[in-house]
Design a protein around this motif. Structure first.
Motif, short mmCIF file in Angstrom:
data_model
loop_
_atom_site.label_atom_id
_atom_site.label_comp_id
_atom_site.label_asym_id
_atom_site.label_seq_id
_atom_site.Cartn_x
_atom_site.Cartn_y
_atom_site.Cartn_z
N LEU A 50 0.82 -1.22 0.00
CA LEU A 50 0.00 0.00 0.00
C LEU A 50 0.85 1.27 0.00
N GLY A 51 2.18 1.10 0.06
CA GLY A 51 3.07 2.26 0.03
C GLY A 51 3.26 2.93 1.38
N LEU A 52 2.99 2.20 2.47
CA LEU A 52 3.18 2.77 3.81
C LEU A 52 4.64 2.56 4.22
N THR A 53 5.50 3.38 3.67
CA THR A 53 6.95 3.18 3.81
C THR A 53 7.52 3.73 5.11
N ASN A 54 6.74 4.52 5.84
CA ASN A 54 7.24 5.10 7.10
C ASN A 54 6.52 4.54 8.32
N SER A 55 6.07 3.30 8.20
CA SER A 55 5.37 2.63 9.30
C SER A 55 6.04 1.29 9.57
N HIS A 56 6.02 0.91 10.83
CA HIS A 56 6.54 -0.40 11.22
C HIS A 56 5.60 -0.99 12.26
N TYR A 57 5.04 -2.16 11.95
CA TYR A 57 4.06 -2.80 12.82
C TYR A 57 4.69 -3.97 13.55
N THR A 58 4.43 -4.06 14.84
CA THR A 58 4.97 -5.15 15.66
C THR A 58 3.88 -5.90 16.41
N SER A 59 2.63 -5.43 16.29
CA SER A 59 1.50 -6.13 16.90
C SER A 59 0.24 -5.77 16.11
N CYS A 60 -0.79 -6.55 16.31
CA CYS A 60 -2.04 -6.26 15.60
C CYS A 60 -2.87 -5.20 16.34
N SER A 61 -2.56 -4.95 17.59
CA SER A 61 -3.36 -4.04 18.41
C SER A 61 -2.80 -2.62 18.50
N GLY A 62 -1.50 -2.46 18.21
CA GLY A 62 -0.88 -1.15 18.37
C GLY A 62 -0.39 -0.89 19.78
N LEU A 63 -0.47 -1.90 20.65
CA LEU A 63 -0.05 -1.71 22.04
C LEU A 63 1.46 -1.80 22.21
N ASP A 64 2.16 -2.33 21.21
CA ASP A 64 3.61 -2.48 21.31
C ASP A 64 4.29 -1.14 21.02
N ARG A 65 5.10 -0.67 21.94
CA ARG A 65 5.70 0.66 21.84
C ARG A 65 6.79 0.77 20.78
N SER A 66 7.27 -0.36 20.25
CA SER A 66 8.31 -0.27 19.23
C SER A 66 7.73 -0.04 17.83
N ALA A 67 6.41 -0.07 17.71
CA ALA A 67 5.76 0.23 16.43
C ALA A 67 5.76 1.74 16.20
N TYR A 68 5.69 2.15 14.94
CA TYR A 68 5.61 3.58 14.63
C TYR A 68 4.93 3.79 13.28
N THR A 69 4.46 4.99 13.08
CA THR A 69 3.84 5.37 11.82
C THR A 69 3.92 6.89 11.66
N THR A 70 3.39 7.38 10.56
CA THR A 70 3.35 8.83 10.31
C THR A 70 1.92 9.22 9.89
N ALA A 71 1.63 10.49 9.98
CA ALA A 71 0.32 10.99 9.55
C ALA A 71 0.11 10.73 8.05
N ASP A 93 1.32 8.20 6.24
CA ASP A 93 0.97 6.80 6.04
C ASP A 93 -0.45 6.50 6.50
N MET A 94 -0.85 7.07 7.63
CA MET A 94 -2.21 6.84 8.11
C MET A 94 -3.25 7.45 7.17
N SER A 95 -2.89 8.56 6.54
CA SER A 95 -3.79 9.18 5.56
C SER A 95 -3.95 8.27 4.35
N LYS A 96 -2.84 7.70 3.86
CA LYS A 96 -2.90 6.75 2.73
C LYS A 96 -3.78 5.56 3.09
N LEU A 97 -3.55 5.00 4.28
CA LEU A 97 -4.30 3.83 4.71
C LEU A 97 -5.78 4.15 4.85
N ALA A 98 -6.10 5.29 5.43
CA ALA A 98 -7.50 5.70 5.60
C ALA A 98 -8.20 5.85 4.25
#
Length: 195
Positions: free
Chosen positions: A70-91, A93-98
């Protein structure tokens, strides 16, 4: 109706307030999806990941692969819930996903506009307070993590124009909603001045 067993009671870092299910309880997929999108249930997201891939650890690589597609190049997922603090994203990428979510997955996106859902006689309200306060708002997703902040992807339509705003890492839920309201107001003022 497809149902799945919930594999956990409560995820570490999750709030008891949003605990709707008990470990081993059989829940329909549509209820789990509504719980994830409307009530922001981490446990429902976890159950969906396990249903989809067998476990969260098998789900995450697929989630990462899909995000790259999907081209979300500035995001890194480490859990399905978002509770893991090592995950990150940008506005961005979230805009693209939305945008992908509301345009390609319209049935799922429509759940985000529901003010509540009911389960076992309990009425569970949407966590997006702007949906309850502004007629133009039709979703989209909240997220809160203690020590990191409050997040809101807000989606609304005004005179057939679709808008998405992203607030990440606000100090509190109140400031997150206040910032989102300000963004909505600024767009409304801008479009009014252009007319």
């Amino acid at each position: 109706m497809i149902a799945t067993l919930t594999p956990i009671d409560l995820l570490r870092g999750s709030s008891d307030y949003y605990k709707f299910y008990k470990k081993g309880e059989k829940i329909s997929l549509s209820t789990l999806i509504q719980s994830t999108l409307i009530a922001s249930s981490n446990e429902a997201a976890y159950a969906l990941a396990c249903w989809h891939s067998g476990s969260e650890s098998y789900f995450i690589p697929q989630m990462i692969r899909k995000s790259h597609m999907l081209g979300l190049t500035n995001s890194h997922y480490t859990s399905c819930s978002g509770l893991d603090r090592s995950a990150y994203t940008t506005a961005q990428d979230m805009s693209k996903l939305a945008k992908v979510f509301v345009s390609k997955y319209t049935t799922l996106a429509s759940y985000c506009s529901l003010k509540y859902f009911e389960f076992n006689g309990k009425k569970v309200s949407n966590t997006n307070k702007l949906l309850l306060a502004h007629a133009a708002v039709i979703g989209l997703k909240t997220g809160n993590l203690v020590g990191i902040g409050s997040n809101l992807i807000n989606y609304w339509i005004d005179e057939d124009v679709h808008y998405i705003s992203i607030v990440l890492g606000a100090e509190s839920q109140e400031s997150c909603y206040e910032l989102s309201k300000r963004i909505m107001h600024n767009y409304a003022s801008l479009t009014a001045s252009e007319s």
